[in-house]
Structure formats: C-alpha cells, structure tokens
Design an enzyme around this catalytic site. Structure first.
Site, PDB file in Angstrom:
ATOM      1  N   ASP A 179      -5.402   8.211  -3.444  1.00  0.00           N
ATOM      2  CA  ASP A 179      -4.192   8.440  -4.220  1.00  0.00           C
ATOM      3  C   ASP A 179      -4.441   9.601  -5.187  1.00  0.00           C
ATOM      4  O   ASP A 179      -4.587  10.728  -4.752  1.00  0.00           O
ATOM      5  CB  ASP A 179      -3.841   7.131  -4.946  1.00  0.00           C
ATOM      6  CG  ASP A 179      -2.413   7.086  -5.428  1.00  0.00           C
ATOM      7  OD1 ASP A 179      -1.509   7.149  -4.590  1.00  0.00           O
ATOM      8  OD2 ASP A 179      -2.226   6.981  -6.651  1.00  0.00           O
TER       9      ASP A 179
ATOM     10  N   PHE B 279       5.127   2.518  -2.339  1.00  0.00           N
ATOM     11  CA  PHE B 279       4.205   1.392  -2.394  1.00  0.00           C
ATOM     12  C   PHE B 279       4.040   0.814  -0.994  1.00  0.00           C
ATOM     13  O   PHE B 279       5.027   0.579  -0.289  1.00  0.00           O
ATOM     14  CB  PHE B 279       4.722   0.324  -3.361  1.00  0.00           C
ATOM     15  CG  PHE B 279       3.663  -0.667  -3.723  1.00  0.00           C
ATOM     16  CD1 PHE B 279       2.769  -0.402  -4.738  1.00  0.00           C
ATOM     17  CD2 PHE B 279       3.542  -1.854  -3.027  1.00  0.00           C
ATOM     18  CE1 PHE B 279       1.762  -1.305  -5.060  1.00  0.00           C
ATOM     19  CE2 PHE B 279       2.548  -2.762  -3.340  1.00  0.00           C
ATOM     20  CZ  PHE B 279       1.661  -2.479  -4.353  1.00  0.00           C
TER      21      PHE B 279
END
Length: 192
Positions: A101, A150
């Site tokens: 990420d 998500f």
C-alpha cells in the site's frame, strides 16, 4: 440497497496468476535456493500457494510485526514480534506480501532485512496498490494492480474476518461490515 461487495479478483484468476509468478520466480532463481519470508497473517495464504509453484529447493519463514503506534506518526516503523531464526548473510531473500500500500511499513521491514546482508533481497506481492504509495518502492513481482478500495479475501481481512474467502472482494461499505460482521457472508449467500 447498494451492493456491499463485488468480486475484484476471482479464484481462477488468482490461481493462474500465482502459477505465472511461480514459473517466473523459478526461472529467475535457477541454480539458487531462495528464502521466502512472509509477514503474518495476511501473506500466508499467498505464500502457501506461491511456494508450491516454485520448482526449486527453498526455505520459508514467517515474521510478525506490529506498528509502534496506531497513528501515521510511526512512519512505518515496526516492532518485530516474531523474527526469523536463520542467518540471511549471502542468501537470496524474497519477501512475499499480500498487499503493498503506502510502502511505509514495508520499506522499514526491507531495511531491517537488508541490514542482515542477504546476497539479494526482492519483493513479491499479490496486490500492488501503487496509487497510495508514499515511499518509492517497486515490487519486482506483482500479481495484480489493486484499485484504491478496501479488499478482503485470500488472506486479506476486515477485523480478522474473511481471510478464508477464495476470491478477493472489493468492499463498498465498510460501515455495514462494522455494524454487522456477518453482512458479507449473508450478501455472498444471497448473491451466490
């Protein structure tokens, strides 16, 4: 009613991509015995499937880390809760991750591993969410590019749930999951 989740990467696409990564890694490490290291808990599902596709002698080891603080002030620094017990000096190390990420924590972890003097140190990730990257970090092996959303399944969790799902789902309403932890399973039962 809005859709709670959709399949982002299906189990067959994941299987095919893991097979391809295994073949590529096998070719890149011919004549060597790589050390695969993964971080608990998310990366273990990917590690288990990937290592079976690498047709070389190899070792696998697990680490567990925890951020120094809940805020971003920790700048990715981590405490090692479970460390590997082998000497990495002169070894070919491949860090296997579920998702990359911002890169903050991973960059710090790579610096820790680099300090142990491996011959090579590379990164393999199933999902690369490069759109959120803060530090310059480029995995050598990438399964899929991941959108800025998500995701759960195939080792990825929401509050320790859903790691066991065979597909990777994009969640559109995390508030609904927080309010009803079984909402995704109910949604999948209705949709399936």
């Amino acid at each position: 009613m809005t859709e709670l989740a959709r399949v982002l990467f299906g189990r067959e696409d994941i299987r095919r991509r893991v097979d391809e990564l295994g073949r590529t890694i096998t070719g890149d490490y011919v004549g060597r015995e790589p050390v695969l290291i993964s971080v608990l808990k998310g990366g273990t599902v990917f590690l288990a499937d990937l290592m079976r596709q690498i047709q070389l002698p190899l070792e696998t080891h697990l680490m567990a880390v925890s951020p120094y603080g809940a805020s971003e002030e920790s700048m990715g620094r981590v405490r090692i809760l479970l460390d590997i017990e082998i000497d990495l000096t002169g070894r070919d190390v491949l860090l296997v991750e579920d998702i990359v990420d911002t890169g903050l924590t991973l960059s710090y972890l790579l610096s820790i591993l680099r300090s142990r003097r491996p011959a090579t140190l590379e990164l393999c990730t199933l999902l690369d969410r490069s759109i959120r990257r803060i530090v310059p970090l480029r995995p050598r092996y990438v399964g899929f590019d991941c959108p800025d959303s998500f995701v759960v399944g195939y080792g990825l969790d929401f509050e320790e749930r859903y790691r066991n799902l065979a597909d990777i789902f994009e969640i559109s309403d995390t508030a609904a999951l927080k309010a009803d932890p079984d909402a995704l399973l109910s949604h999948l039962a209705v949709a399936g």
